[in-house]
Motif scaffolding. Sequence first.
Motif, short mmCIF file in Angstrom:
data_model
loop_
_atom_site.label_atom_id
_atom_site.label_comp_id
_atom_site.label_asym_id
_atom_site.label_seq_id
_atom_site.Cartn_x
_atom_site.Cartn_y
_atom_site.Cartn_z
N ASP A 285 1.16 -1.25 0.23
CA ASP A 285 -0.16 -0.15 0.01
C ASP A 285 0.75 0.96 0.20
O ASP A 285 1.70 1.23 1.36
CB ASP A 285 -0.48 0.50 1.21
CG ASP A 285 -2.15 1.24 1.28
OD1 ASP A 285 -1.89 1.44 0.48
OD2 ASP A 285 -2.27 1.54 2.09
N ASN B 192 -7.20 4.14 -1.55
CA ASN B 192 -7.47 3.85 -0.42
C ASN B 192 -8.43 4.78 -0.24
O ASN B 192 -8.30 5.95 0.06
CB ASN B 192 -7.58 3.26 0.64
CG ASN B 192 -6.70 1.52 -0.01
OD1 ASN B 192 -7.71 0.62 -0.27
ND2 ASN B 192 -5.45 1.36 0.60
N GLU C 250 -1.67 -1.99 3.96
CA GLU C 250 -1.21 -2.59 3.81
C GLU C 250 -0.82 -4.43 4.14
O GLU C 250 -1.24 -4.57 5.29
CB GLU C 250 0.07 -2.00 4.07
CG GLU C 250 1.52 -2.90 3.80
CD GLU C 250 2.90 -2.44 4.12
OE1 GLU C 250 4.15 -2.29 3.68
OE2 GLU C 250 2.86 -0.96 4.48
N CYS D 88 -10.77 -2.03 0.99
CA CYS D 88 -9.50 -1.86 0.79
C CYS D 88 -8.79 -1.84 -0.83
O CYS D 88 -9.23 -3.27 -1.06
CB CYS D 88 -8.25 -2.01 1.61
SG CYS D 88 -7.93 -2.14 3.05
N ASN E 20 -6.07 -1.70 -2.62
CA ASN E 20 -5.00 -2.23 -2.79
C ASN E 20 -4.60 -3.64 -3.00
O ASN E 20 -4.27 -4.58 -3.08
CB ASN E 20 -3.80 -1.16 -2.05
CG ASN E 20 -3.52 -1.81 -0.72
OD1 ASN E 20 -5.23 -2.04 -0.35
ND2 ASN E 20 -2.98 -2.33 -0.34
#
Length: 468
Positions: A227, A240, A248, A260, A262
């Motif tokens: 992230d 995000n 992350e 999230c 990512n």
Amino acid sequence: MLALLARVTWVQTVHGEALADDSDNRRNAIEEYGQPFGNIVVAGKPVTGSTRAHEGDLAYKRTYTQGPVYAPVTGFASQVRGWTQLEGIYQDVLTGTDDRLKDPLDALTGHQGKPGNVLTTIDPAVQKAGYEALGDKKGAAVAIDPSNGEILGMVSTPSFDPSKISGSGSSDADVWKKLSEDEDQPTLNRAMRQPVPPGSTFKLVVAAAALEDGLYSSVDEKTDSPDPYTLKGTSTVMKNENPSAPCENATLRDALRYSCNNVFAKLATDLGKEKVRAQAEKFGFNDSKQDVPVRAAESSYPKKMDEAQTGLSGIGQYEVTATPLQMAMVTQAIAHGGELVAPHMVSQVQDSGGSTLQDLSDPSSRRVMSEGAARQLRSAMKTVVDEGTGTNAKIPGVDVGGKTGTAQHGVDNSGTPYAWFTSYGENSSGKQVAVAVMVEDSDAARAEVSGNGLAAPIAKRMMEKALD
């Protein structure tokens, strides 16, 4: 004279049936509208009726009880504009022209039988709750019983009153003209006929694919998710919604809880478009013949994508589209242990005496994911409602799991985003319901549009009524 006699004989014997069935044969319409129609029934009570027509040569016209509430279910029957939805599918039964309704005397005389009735699976409390909760918002909602596939509610707003276009008079024509020119398309059934980007609700499909593939064995296993995450082959960074969220290398549970981007963009890329599409199609995407029994528009997961586009598809963007019916089916299967029972909104078709002509109460089913994966996703969805982005769907005494979504709308995201919420609820006795809500437009400011703020409260009200 001989030639004329030969011609008449030829027409009557060879072309007689075709002429009798021709759509331009006015006698057919006169016969269909020559007696009161059968009814579409909700919870034992008809939501349709018939009344004497005062204009034209058709004796009866259709009436509707709470027309705008049930229009997405019934459709309309119009003397001028034809028949749609359940009215159209069961037109022969409702007008008495179905051969199964004819007694021996009718068969001999060629007369039509007494009209039959269509019994729906709709729960009036759920239907009304969804309609009132959507209010003046443009959107749709679908509620399904996961155990048997019964559609308990199908709502679309803005709606219309089919009674006002059922006749052939000038007032009916005026109302139809206004409906046809209305930019909000009140006659469109948004619940099943308008696929739009599902946004983050599609992350449930990607999570299911990851668990089924074995990419991750548990929703509590850490993912390999940097992230920020940059889409493969591009310089585009996935942002995000909440920059401070712990995204992350988040677990699937936390990635769903905080939505999230990512994590799910990388998940879709790692899995590859083929595996994600395979899982999506198990849930019902890319099915051009989804009948409930009204045919739903096809929800789409694209086949041709590069890795960056596959990453975008993982968060329900790029060319991914879904109807509220489709997203309700996703949650329905997760709630029912990974088994998807075919959704349907008609339980029986009956003749005028109540005898069954067709029983639709035992639909087909298919397994779309393992029971273990479904159990893990239910647990993660419950965390979304208990501690994450879906807290507005909480119901005291009920286990509620859900997923929020906010999807881009318009060129370069110029339109008001779509607000989504898809969820399941289960009460202490084990009764379940799955609901999907999409709000296309509202009076809320753009920055205030969210699945939790706009769509979750609507789903909550429908779940409460279904589990009451």
